[in-house]
Design a protein around this motif. Structure first.
Motif, PDB file in Angstrom:
ATOM      1  N   ASP A 263       0.855  -1.184   0.000  1.00 14.93           N
ATOM      2  CA  ASP A 263       0.000   0.000   0.000  1.00 14.93           C
ATOM      3  C   ASP A 263       0.891   1.235   0.000  1.00 14.93           C
ATOM      4  OD1 ASP A 263       0.643   0.696   2.755  1.00 14.93           O
ATOM      5  OD2 ASP A 263      -0.722  -0.898   3.345  1.00 14.93           O
ATOM      6  N   ASP A 264       0.311   2.404  -0.162  1.00 15.82           N
ATOM      7  CA  ASP A 264       1.114   3.602  -0.404  1.00 15.82           C
ATOM      8  C   ASP A 264       1.926   4.049   0.802  1.00 15.82           C
ATOM      9  OD1 ASP A 264      -0.892   4.610   1.175  1.00 15.82           O
ATOM     10  OD2 ASP A 264      -1.614   6.066  -0.295  1.00 15.82           O
TER      11      ASP A 264
ATOM     12  N   MET B 193      -0.233   5.810  -5.214  1.00 18.06           N
ATOM     13  CA  MET B 193      -0.598   4.650  -6.027  1.00 18.06           C
ATOM     14  C   MET B 193      -1.739   3.867  -5.391  1.00 18.06           C
ATOM     15  SD  MET B 193       3.050   3.152  -7.438  1.00 18.06           S
ATOM     16  CE  MET B 193       2.204   2.067  -8.593  1.00 18.06           C
ATOM     17  N   ASP B 194      -2.476   3.142  -6.215  1.00 17.92           N
ATOM     18  CA  ASP B 194      -3.510   2.260  -5.699  1.00 17.92           C
ATOM     19  C   ASP B 194      -2.865   1.084  -4.969  1.00 17.92           C
ATOM     20  OD1 ASP B 194      -5.439   3.845  -6.890  1.00 17.92           O
ATOM     21  OD2 ASP B 194      -5.517   2.618  -8.723  1.00 17.92           O
ATOM     22  N   THR B 195      -3.535   0.592  -3.948  1.00 17.68           N
ATOM     23  CA  THR B 195      -3.065  -0.575  -3.202  1.00 17.68           C
ATOM     24  C   THR B 195      -3.068  -1.811  -4.096  1.00 17.68           C
ATOM     25  OG1 THR B 195      -3.844   0.308  -1.093  1.00 17.68           O
ATOM     26  CG2 THR B 195      -3.563  -2.079  -1.236  1.00 17.68           C
ATOM     27  N   ARG B 196      -2.037  -2.615  -3.974  1.00 21.77           N
ATOM     28  CA  ARG B 196      -1.987  -3.921  -4.633  1.00 21.77           C
ATOM     29  C   ARG B 196      -2.156  -4.984  -3.552  1.00 21.77           C
ATOM     30  NH1 ARG B 196      -1.284   0.255  -8.163  1.00 21.77           N
ATOM     31  NH2 ARG B 196      -0.312  -0.385 -10.139  1.00 21.77           N
TER      32      ARG B 196
ATOM     33  N   ASN C  74      -7.507 -10.251  -8.375  1.00 25.35           N
ATOM     34  CA  ASN C  74      -6.839  -8.982  -8.101  1.00 25.35           C
ATOM     35  C   ASN C  74      -5.938  -8.589  -9.266  1.00 25.35           C
ATOM     36  OD1 ASN C  74      -7.977  -8.509  -5.551  1.00 25.35           O
ATOM     37  ND2 ASN C  74      -6.500  -9.856  -4.560  1.00 25.35           N
TER      38      ASN C  74
ATOM     39  N   TYR D  55       0.297  -5.810 -12.560  1.00 22.71           N
ATOM     40  CA  TYR D  55      -0.425  -5.496 -11.324  1.00 22.71           C
ATOM     41  C   TYR D  55       0.537  -5.153 -10.193  1.00 22.71           C
ATOM     42  CZ  TYR D  55      -3.733  -5.913  -7.441  1.00 22.71           C
ATOM     43  OH  TYR D  55      -4.490  -5.666  -6.320  1.00 22.71           O
TER      44      TYR D  55
ATOM     45  N   SER E 118      -2.344   7.065 -14.553  1.00 22.71           N
ATOM     46  CA  SER E 118      -2.863   7.911 -13.475  1.00 22.71           C
ATOM     47  C   SER E 118      -1.941   7.938 -12.263  1.00 22.71           C
ATOM     48  CB  SER E 118      -4.246   7.416 -13.047  1.00 22.71           C
ATOM     49  OG  SER E 118      -4.178   6.063 -12.596  1.00 22.71           O
ATOM     50  N   GLU E 119      -0.890   7.066 -12.250  1.00 25.10           N
ATOM     51  CA  GLU E 119       0.015   6.970 -11.105  1.00 25.10           C
ATOM     52  C   GLU E 119       1.390   7.582 -11.378  1.00 25.10           C
ATOM     53  OE1 GLU E 119      -1.633   2.818  -9.111  1.00 25.10           O
ATOM     54  OE2 GLU E 119      -0.166   2.705 -10.736  1.00 25.10           O
TER      55      GLU E 119
END
Length: 230
Positions: free
Chosen positions: A73-74, A83-86, A116, A154, A161-162
């Protein structure tokens, strides 16, 4: 278990891993250890095998594996800021183990059951245990895992957008990761043992080239205490 008996053990392990991501410090972990095995199922940590056939020293299984260490996570590093969480995922698919006097050969082919990453992975490894003494056994292993492009994108990709000053957009392709390790198992008595696992990984270029990654090779070491009930 070839004789149809049941084996059950619990323990605790501690150790460190060297993450490949930029800005993520060495991680020290303390983890419970769970082992269960009989003619039908085998549970080792977060990997569960349901055995469907055993033919000529070859066991065929349906595997479920939760990849506990995957994702971020960020807050884990400045490189992930914004960034979005992976997330970690549950992986499911067929697996095979072939045991012979020379070595044990293991194969699996798994898909992301939680969607995911919507990715796939497949691995092959060879290992063999050797008795050094009545109490000490050593088991070296070597293997490789193939990861699909969706998996790489992923966990190591950067979406448009990141993008920021620290990271450019990145779309990775499928790649392989090589791994090698050795396990030392010391039997204290018939029920208690100590295990030391030392391993290294070498990442393929499609992972190494990610703007989130600054290592091509990482290492890990874990020490565990195990008590066997049966």
């Amino acid at each position: 278990m070839a004789d149809g008996t049941t084996s059950f053990a619990l323990g605790i392990g501690a150790g460190f891993s060297d993450p490949e991501y930029i800005g993520v410090d060495n991680e020290f972990e303390v983890l419970p250890l769970v082992f269960f095995d009989n003619s039908w199922v085998s549970l080792v940590g977060t990997t569960l095998d349901v055995k469907v056939a055993n033919i000529n020293n070859t066991t065929f299984s349906i595997r479920g594996k939760y990849a506990l260490g995957d994702g971020y996570d960020d807050s884990d590093s400045y490189i992930f800021d914004g960034m979005d969480t992976r997330d970690s995922s549950l992986w499911i698919g067929p697996a095979m183990t072939w045991s012979n006097p020379m070595f044990d050969l293991k194969l699996d082919a798994l898909v992301d059951a939680m969607d995911n990453s919507e990715g796939q992975q497949a691995s092959i490894s060879i290992s063999k245990g050797f008795k050094i003494s009545e109490r000490l056994q050593v088991e070296p292993s070597i293997g490789t895992t193939w990861y699909s492009d969706k998996y790489v994108n992923y966990y190591y990709g950067v979406k448009s957008s990141e993008v920021n000053a620290n990271r450019s957009q990145y779309n990775g392709k499928s790649t392989t990761v090589l791994d090698a390790g050795v396990r030392f198992n010391y039997a204290i008595d018939n029920q208690q043992s100590l295990a030391l696992d030392v391993s290294v990984k070498q990442f393929g270029d499609e992972i190494k080239d990610s703007p989130l990654v600054d290592k091509k090779t990482t290492a890990a070491a874990y020490l565990g205490y195990i008590y066997r009930f049966k």
